[in-house]
Design a protein around this motif. Structure first.
Motif, PDB file in Angstrom:
ATOM      1  N   HIS A  52       0.822  -1.214   0.000  1.00 40.52           N
ATOM      2  CA  HIS A  52       0.000   0.000   0.000  1.00 40.52           C
ATOM      3  C   HIS A  52       0.852   1.258   0.000  1.00 40.52           C
ATOM      4  CE1 HIS A  52       0.517  -1.317   4.207  1.00 40.52           C
ATOM      5  NE2 HIS A  52       0.537  -0.034   4.518  1.00 40.52           N
ATOM      6  N   HIS A  53       2.049   1.197   0.585  1.00 36.12           N
ATOM      7  CA  HIS A  53       2.970   2.334   0.526  1.00 36.12           C
ATOM      8  C   HIS A  53       3.462   2.543  -0.903  1.00 36.12           C
ATOM      9  CE1 HIS A  53       4.058   3.201   4.913  1.00 36.12           C
ATOM     10  NE2 HIS A  53       3.158   2.236   4.979  1.00 36.12           N
ATOM     11  N   ALA A  56       0.747   3.879  -3.087  1.00 36.87           N
ATOM     12  CA  ALA A  56       0.438   5.272  -2.744  1.00 36.87           C
ATOM     13  C   ALA A  56       1.438   6.215  -3.416  1.00 36.87           C
ATOM     14  CB  ALA A  56       0.458   5.455  -1.231  1.00 36.87           C
ATOM     15  N   SER A  79      -7.187   5.759  -5.751  1.00 33.99           N
ATOM     16  CA  SER A  79      -6.663   6.416  -4.552  1.00 33.99           C
ATOM     17  C   SER A  79      -7.374   7.738  -4.302  1.00 33.99           C
ATOM     18  CB  SER A  79      -5.149   6.653  -4.710  1.00 33.99           C
ATOM     19  OG  SER A  79      -4.484   5.469  -5.067  1.00 33.99           O
ATOM     20  N   PRO A 361      -5.427  -2.173   4.607  1.00 39.91           N
ATOM     21  CA  PRO A 361      -5.072  -0.918   3.934  1.00 39.91           C
ATOM     22  C   PRO A 361      -5.456  -0.875   2.460  1.00 39.91           C
ATOM     23  CG  PRO A 361      -3.111  -2.206   4.456  1.00 39.91           C
ATOM     24  CD  PRO A 361      -4.251  -2.846   5.162  1.00 39.91           C
ATOM     25  N   LEU A 362      -5.351  -2.007   1.776  1.00 35.74           N
ATOM     26  CA  LEU A 362      -5.892  -2.137   0.418  1.00 35.74           C
ATOM     27  C   LEU A 362      -7.183  -2.921   0.553  1.00 35.74           C
ATOM     28  CD1 LEU A 362      -2.671  -3.133  -1.569  1.00 35.74           C
ATOM     29  CD2 LEU A 362      -3.891  -0.967  -1.759  1.00 35.74           C
ATOM     30  N   ASN A 388      -6.974   1.869  -2.555  1.00 38.75           N
ATOM     31  CA  ASN A 388      -5.936   2.087  -1.542  1.00 38.75           C
ATOM     32  C   ASN A 388      -6.465   3.063  -0.500  1.00 38.75           C
ATOM     33  OD1 ASN A 388      -3.625   2.427  -0.031  1.00 38.75           O
ATOM     34  ND2 ASN A 388      -2.284   2.792  -1.785  1.00 38.75           N
ATOM     35  N   TRP A 390      -5.580   3.289   2.554  1.00 35.67           N
ATOM     36  CA  TRP A 390      -4.470   3.839   3.333  1.00 35.67           C
ATOM     37  C   TRP A 390      -4.016   5.154   2.724  1.00 35.67           C
ATOM     38  CZ3 TRP A 390       0.569   5.303   2.578  1.00 35.67           C
ATOM     39  CH2 TRP A 390       1.373   5.424   3.705  1.00 35.67           C
TER      40      TRP A 390
END
Length: 496
Positions: A52-53, A56, A79, A361-362, A388, A390
């Motif tokens: 997820h990072h 993003a 997102s 988070p996803l 996403n 997060w």
């Protein structure tokens, strides 16, 4: 010889792919594709944990709606709350399917067991069943005594630890609490520490496997050349899980003497099986039990661990929550579940925790059943949808100082949702049906821990808030803390 044949096939496929792109370009109005996509693997090189990072960062650079290629799968990466809203409202039915993954085939999520992949009448029947028998307001109220007993059992253990100045390992403590709660609902059976550890290892291994980057799901041709190590592991987990659950079913089948009000979920399902044995098979019962255990233990326990970590790092928030409970509930009795609705600051703490550290988070992937329009772009049939949340929860355009823990920002938000910029349990017809149960468990547990104990870190260092790399969002380092019973609550704690 198998590998040589594979390389020949790979070269042929690459040449065919490049030639077809030149001769037959796709003229549809597709979303932007973001970063460089390589032949065959597409954007699979982006699979860097935590995913997820990575996604993003990609969205921040290329935009909030992207059409990526994870091997053979098209993936719509969203997102943005406005685009997510369009997916879960206008196109809710279109995206009601789940993609078929190897994980689901063996661990209870595929179309042959719970129809969680294919949206249709069978899925609606089972969704209605679980809603009525587990997650309806009536059933949740019926199960409230179970939750209270489990929280009181936790308080008793913490009193012993506090009086002896022992450090409490909160991850396993919360997991045992949630596991016992779910198992009491399923089978009217508690699992104490020895069996809880066994279950914990099994559930955590399942979650780890679910979060693994299974390349076969995105490059199916690899199955032809022996890439089946994960499949063997899944088969082993399936057999272990089914053996444990089948024993519970047989126990209840042999002793069907409980009163109506004391019936467990297994008893309810066995009653349905007697009336319609061809539909409510043991396989269906096993699948429902597994989904409840997998979805209702690790995620809820993880949310409580993150919340306590945040409170220990922000003692002023902990004191403010304690003062709210003392004012509204008082110190002449223990907090009960009905009190939680009257504690807005406690709700703010829970919501802010779910914003900063959403359990998933996803959001669990969706898949389009037909071509549709999202954000003005054409989305082909069979496209996997990844939202996403997060990234949405951390978007500085939506949240002021998004990385800061500020429960006050949640004032005025009803429930745990704020449109589509805060949706920790998903949205649409595929949203998590266990939202009400999770919030009741988290609210009662955190409220009781805050009311009854003074908490502190094990040393002067702040609690490490590094995220682990998994499908759900665990802490990389399990939380340890110290507690001491509050003097005003000692008399009530001693009576538990």
């Amino acid at each position: 010889m198998e590998m040589v044949a594979f390389y020949y096939f790979l070269a042929f496929f690459l040449a065919f792919f490049l030639l077809s792109k030149q001769l037959f370009p796709d003229r549809k109005n597709l979303p932007p594709s973001g970063p460089l996509s390589f032949p065959i693997i597409g954007h699979l090189y982006l699979f860097k944990k935590p995913l997820h990072h990575t996604l993003a960062r990609v969205a921040a650079q290329y935009g909030p709606i992207l059409l990526l290629n994870f091997g053979s799968r098209r993936v719509l990466l969203v997102s943005s709350p406005s685009v997510a809203e369009e997916c879960f409202t206008t196109n809710d039915i279109v995206f009601a399917n789940r993609p078929n993954f190897l994980f689901g085939k063996y661990l209870g999520f595929d179309s042959t067991v719970l129809s969680l992949a294919s949206y249709g009448q069978h899925w609606r029947n089972l969704r209605r069943l679980t809603t009525l028998q587990i997650f309806s307001s009536t059933r949740l109220q019926m199960f409230s005594k179970i939750r209270t007993n489990e929280v009181h059992s936790l308080l008793r253990r913490l009193v012993v630890a506090g009086n002896s100045s022992k450090t409490v390992e909160m991850k396993s403590t919360f997991f045992e609490l949630t596991l016992n709660n779910i198992m009491m609902m399923i089978a009217r059976k508690r699992y104490y520490s020895d069996k809880a550890r066994h279950f914990q290892e099994l559930v955590e291994e399942m979650v780890d496997v679910a979060g693994a980057s299974n390349v076969v799901d995105f490059l199916p041709l690899l199955r032809w050349v022996g890439f089946n190590g994960l499949e063997k592991k899944l088969l082993r987990l399936q057999r272990k899980r089914d053996q444990i659950m089948q024993e519970l079913i047989e126990e209840h089948r042999m002793a069907r003497t409980q009163s109506k009000d004391e019936k467990s979920l297994i008893d309810v399902l066995l009653s349905l099986q007697e009336n319609d044995p061809n539909y409510y098979t043991d396989e269906i019962i096993l699948g429902i039990m597994h989904v409840l255990l997998n979805a209702g233990t690790d995620t809820t326990a993880g949310t409580m661990e993150w919340a306590m970590s945040l409170l220990l790092n922000h003692p002023e928030v902990l004191k403010k929550a304690q003062a709210e409970i003392d004012t509204i509930v008082g110190q002449d009795r223990l907090l009960n579940e009905s009190d939680v609705a009257n504690l807005p600051y406690l709700h703010g703490i829970i919501n802010e925790t779910l914003r900063l550290y959403p359990a998933v988070p996803l959001l669990v992937p969706h898949e389009s059943s037909e071509e549709c329009i999202v954000g003005g772009f054409t989305i082909p049939r069979g496209t996997m949808l990844l939202v996403n949340q997060w990234a949405i929860h951390k978007d500085p355009k939506l949240w002021e100082e998004p990385t800061k823990f500020r429960p006050e920002r949640m004032e005025g938000i009803g429930g745990v949702r704020d449109g589509y910029k805060l949706m920790p349990f998903g949205s649409g017809r595929r949203s998590c049906p266990g939202e009400g149960l999770a919030l009741r468990m988290v609210g009662l547990t955190l409220g009781s821990l805050i009311q009854c104990f003074d908490w502190e870190r094990v040393d002067e260092e702040l609690v490490d808030m590094t995220e682990g790399a998994r499908l759900t969002l665990p802490k990389a380092k399990p939380l340890e803390a110290k507690c001491k019973p509050r003097p005003a609550m000692l008399s009530f704690l001693s009576q538990l």
